[in-house]
Design a protein around this motif. Sequence first.
Motif, short mmCIF file in Angstrom:
data_model
loop_
_atom_site.label_atom_id
_atom_site.label_comp_id
_atom_site.label_asym_id
_atom_site.label_seq_id
_atom_site.Cartn_x
_atom_site.Cartn_y
_atom_site.Cartn_z
N LEU A 160 0.84 -1.20 0.00
CA LEU A 160 0.00 0.00 0.00
C LEU A 160 0.88 1.25 0.00
N PRO A 161 0.66 2.18 -0.91
CA PRO A 161 1.52 3.38 -1.00
C PRO A 161 1.49 4.19 0.30
N GLU A 162 2.61 4.82 0.61
CA GLU A 162 2.74 5.57 1.84
C GLU A 162 1.72 6.72 1.92
N GLU A 163 1.43 7.34 0.79
CA GLU A 163 0.48 8.45 0.83
C GLU A 163 -0.92 7.97 1.20
N ILE A 164 -1.28 6.75 0.78
CA ILE A 164 -2.57 6.18 1.16
C ILE A 164 -2.59 5.86 2.65
N LYS A 165 -1.48 5.32 3.16
CA LYS A 165 -1.39 5.04 4.60
C LYS A 165 -1.59 6.32 5.41
N ARG A 166 -0.92 7.39 5.00
CA ARG A 166 -1.05 8.65 5.73
C ARG A 166 -2.47 9.18 5.66
N GLU A 167 -3.10 9.05 4.50
CA GLU A 167 -4.48 9.51 4.34
C GLU A 167 -5.41 8.75 5.30
N ILE A 168 -5.22 7.45 5.40
CA ILE A 168 -6.04 6.63 6.29
C ILE A 168 -5.79 7.01 7.75
N GLN A 169 -4.52 7.18 8.11
CA GLN A 169 -4.19 7.55 9.49
C GLN A 169 -4.83 8.88 9.87
N MET A 170 -4.77 9.84 8.97
CA MET A 170 -5.37 11.15 9.25
C MET A 170 -6.88 11.04 9.38
N ALA A 171 -7.51 10.24 8.51
CA ALA A 171 -8.96 10.08 8.57
C ALA A 171 -9.38 9.40 9.87
N LEU A 172 -8.62 8.37 10.29
CA LEU A 172 -8.94 7.69 11.54
C LEU A 172 -8.78 8.62 12.74
N ALA A 173 -7.68 9.37 12.76
CA ALA A 173 -7.44 10.29 13.87
C ALA A 173 -8.56 11.31 14.00
N LYS A 174 -9.00 11.83 12.88
CA LYS A 174 -10.08 12.83 12.90
C LYS A 174 -11.39 12.22 13.37
N SER A 175 -11.63 10.98 12.99
CA SER A 175 -12.92 10.35 13.28
C SER A 175 -12.98 9.74 14.67
N ILE A 176 -11.97 8.95 15.04
CA ILE A 176 -12.04 8.23 16.32
C ILE A 176 -11.32 8.95 17.45
N LYS A 177 -10.69 10.08 17.13
CA LYS A 177 -10.02 10.93 18.13
C LYS A 177 -8.88 10.20 18.83
N VAL A 178 -8.26 9.28 18.11
CA VAL A 178 -7.07 8.57 18.59
C VAL A 178 -6.11 8.47 17.41
N ASN A 179 -4.83 8.66 17.68
CA ASN A 179 -3.84 8.60 16.59
C ASN A 179 -3.50 7.15 16.25
N ALA A 180 -4.46 6.48 15.66
CA ALA A 180 -4.27 5.07 15.30
C ALA A 180 -3.22 4.94 14.20
N ARG A 181 -2.39 3.91 14.33
CA ARG A 181 -1.34 3.64 13.36
C ARG A 181 -1.38 2.17 12.95
N PRO A 182 -2.38 1.79 12.12
CA PRO A 182 -2.42 0.40 11.64
C PRO A 182 -1.26 0.12 10.71
N LEU A 183 -0.87 -1.15 10.61
CA LEU A 183 0.25 -1.58 9.78
C LEU A 183 -0.18 -2.70 8.86
N THR A 184 0.59 -2.90 7.80
CA THR A 184 0.37 -4.07 6.96
C THR A 184 0.85 -5.32 7.68
N ASN A 185 0.43 -6.46 7.18
CA ASN A 185 0.87 -7.74 7.77
C ASN A 185 2.39 -7.83 7.83
N THR A 186 3.05 -7.47 6.74
CA THR A 186 4.51 -7.54 6.70
C THR A 186 5.12 -6.61 7.74
#
Length: 271
Positions: A160-186
């Motif tokens: 998954l491209p890094e820019e997509i990861k950052r986009e998801i992280q920002m969206a999660l932080a805004k929505s769930i009010k926690v700085n979630a940092r999910p990772l790929t399986n690898t």
Amino acid sequence: MSNTQPALPEQDRPVATMAGHWLLAKLGKRVLRPGGRELTQRMLEAARIEGHDVVELAPGLGHTAREIVLRKPRSYRGVDSDPAAVAQVNKRLGLEGAVVHADAAATGLEAESTDVVFGEAMLTMHSDRAKQTMMAEAFRVLRPGGRYVIHELGLTPDGLPEEIKREIQMALAKSIKVNARPLTNTEWRALLEGAGFEVTEETQFAPMRLLQPKRIVADEGLGGALKFAGNVLRMPDERKRVLDMRRTFTAHRDALIAVGIVAVKPAAPSE
């Protein structure tokens, strides 16, 4: 005996800034894991709990803690950084002092004192450096051959491209009010191996469908699902937050998954 329940963590915070998982708990949602009850059960099976010493990190409301105790471990200990959660789980289990107030990165437990360390949806909420520190602590308290079992939020695919990861992280932080940092399986496996663990089993996956009606019924039962839905409908501020979280999860549903991994502390070399 008093029927007063311990306060939920963060229940006094404004709805607009309350962490998403505690907001859902306030509304009556009991299962707060990304892969739902089904993946939790699979990981409990993989942990091989019966007759072993078990430590659970961040037991939260204590629903998985109860499942662990029902599987007849030799001993159960929980570690949570929130005093309200500690009180809640000890009350739920009826085991005074089973859960202690401490940090997952510095549990205060003796080295090589347990066979299983179990953690769900807590590493995700921290930076990679903090994840590494917590993994190192799990490694420290496990006996050689012990199992570290995690159920966390993941990303797919591995490339998954890094820019997509950052986009998801920002969206999660805004929505769930926690700085979630999910990772790929690898990435999850690499962090575990960097902490000294061996990961020899295949990762278990589940869709991340936390707020989809079918998953809510599967996790909570029909009665629990109706209670949750009723609370959402009658609380407008909470409803706005829940709908926003669901929109965020749905927008990124192709990239968000739940992962379950069993990592093993290598046995000491024979002399």
